[in-house]
Design an enzyme around this catalytic site. Sequence first.
Site, short mmCIF file in Angstrom:
data_model
loop_
_atom_site.label_atom_id
_atom_site.label_comp_id
_atom_site.label_asym_id
_atom_site.label_seq_id
_atom_site.Cartn_x
_atom_site.Cartn_y
_atom_site.Cartn_z
N HIS A 168 0.89 -1.17 0.00
CA HIS A 168 0.00 0.00 0.00
C HIS A 168 0.92 1.22 0.00
CE1 HIS A 168 -3.56 -2.38 1.91
NE2 HIS A 168 -3.55 -2.46 0.59
N GLU A 171 1.58 4.30 2.50
CA GLU A 171 1.99 4.03 3.89
C GLU A 171 3.50 4.24 4.02
OE1 GLU A 171 0.21 0.17 4.63
OE2 GLU A 171 -1.80 0.95 4.26
N HIS A 294 2.65 -2.54 7.37
CA HIS A 294 1.65 -1.56 6.95
C HIS A 294 1.60 -0.43 7.98
CE1 HIS A 294 -0.64 -3.83 3.72
NE2 HIS A 294 0.16 -4.76 4.19
N GLU A 374 0.70 -3.18 11.93
CA GLU A 374 0.18 -1.87 11.50
C GLU A 374 0.85 -0.85 12.41
OE1 GLU A 374 -2.00 -0.83 9.24
OE2 GLU A 374 -3.02 -2.63 8.52
#
Length: 411
Positions: A168, A171, A294, A374
């Site tokens: 992604h 990020e 992430h 995350e």
Amino acid sequence: GDMRVLLLLCALVAVLAKKRYDNYQVYQLEILTDSQIQFTRGLHHDDELDFWSDTDVMVPPHRVEGFLAVLRNNGITYTLLNDNVQADLDREEMQIEQRDRTRPYDLDNWNTYTQILDAVDDFVAACPDDVTCERVSMGQSYEGNDVPAITISSGSGNPVIYLDSLIHCREWLAGATVLRLADRLINGNDDEAVRMRTTYDWYIAPVINPDGYLYTWSNERMWRKNREPNDNSNCVGTDLNRNFAVEWMNAGTSSSPCSDTYGGPSAASAIETRNVQDKLMELGDSIHGAISYHSYARMWLHAYGYVDRLGRCATSDFHDEIYRVAELAALAVEEEGGQNWQYGPVCTVIYPASGSTVDFAHDQVGAIYSFTPELRGFSFAPDADQIEPSYREQWAGLVAMADAIADARAH
């Protein structure tokens, strides 16, 4: 003179081409009941709303009034986290402008794709005597950009730990954190660094989605997907972390090409997804740990993201063991950084999301210890001073995970 005018025009066009986020607002929703959870998941299908985490959502200015009315009608309370996203992006641009121009890259700041390649080459050149380092290619992206990786090996058939980031592409903190981890693994002389690089072989891929990453610098900072056009749609891109050939389109994935969570026309349709799949399959049994980084949510997640036939979160046969290691990693991160971290399966801790790296590595490759941290923060455009604490936390988590896996294998 003409050349200078041309360059100025090009610069102006570049600035104008960039999507702006003036008065885009970010709200954090307080979701308490099951019906509120279901209602919020329904909002994920609205292509104009951009969910930054399970509870944080960016809303364009023309939608704010109606959006808040809908929340109130459904009894959902909310907090305004950010009243103008563009202000953060302007600050980020200033930080990038102020960077040290004498160096090809800066590990304490945001780096372009080219600067990341420079860093990778420098790391490999700095390889210590006790290991062999190499820059390898994981393949090309849709637009033909290289997907670079660093291998670190002590040549003794050690088990492999695989790390990647920027699947992604917005990020940025994930990519910056992984660069710092690679730097420590190669350049660190402390006991932990030496132990990590001699006990394990490493495969580190900092930019899985280079096309998207380039696009976040040139055109649209909040871009998440790859850059492959979609048939019969003006909307570009597939969410690569919904495109893996594991329970594809099972849950938490959109079939709309305009959605940020579009799973693609078929499983592993995207070249960037296949690059990761092929490499993981090739490494196979040698992988003892796989981490795809992430941001952001302060969570240490593991399989599964998908649901069973009854629509309940699926549970891995190895749940207790991977949960144990996730807990050790999350607690090490907490101790280092002082923030509170959650841990557990993707599906129960955050939301159902199928077709991801973590599930593919776990199910198809047999890499039992497969995780998705995350990272820290409350934004995709955090201050550059967050890179250092993020790296320190993730180093602590990585060492805790690696030691726990080695421990389990020894017994």
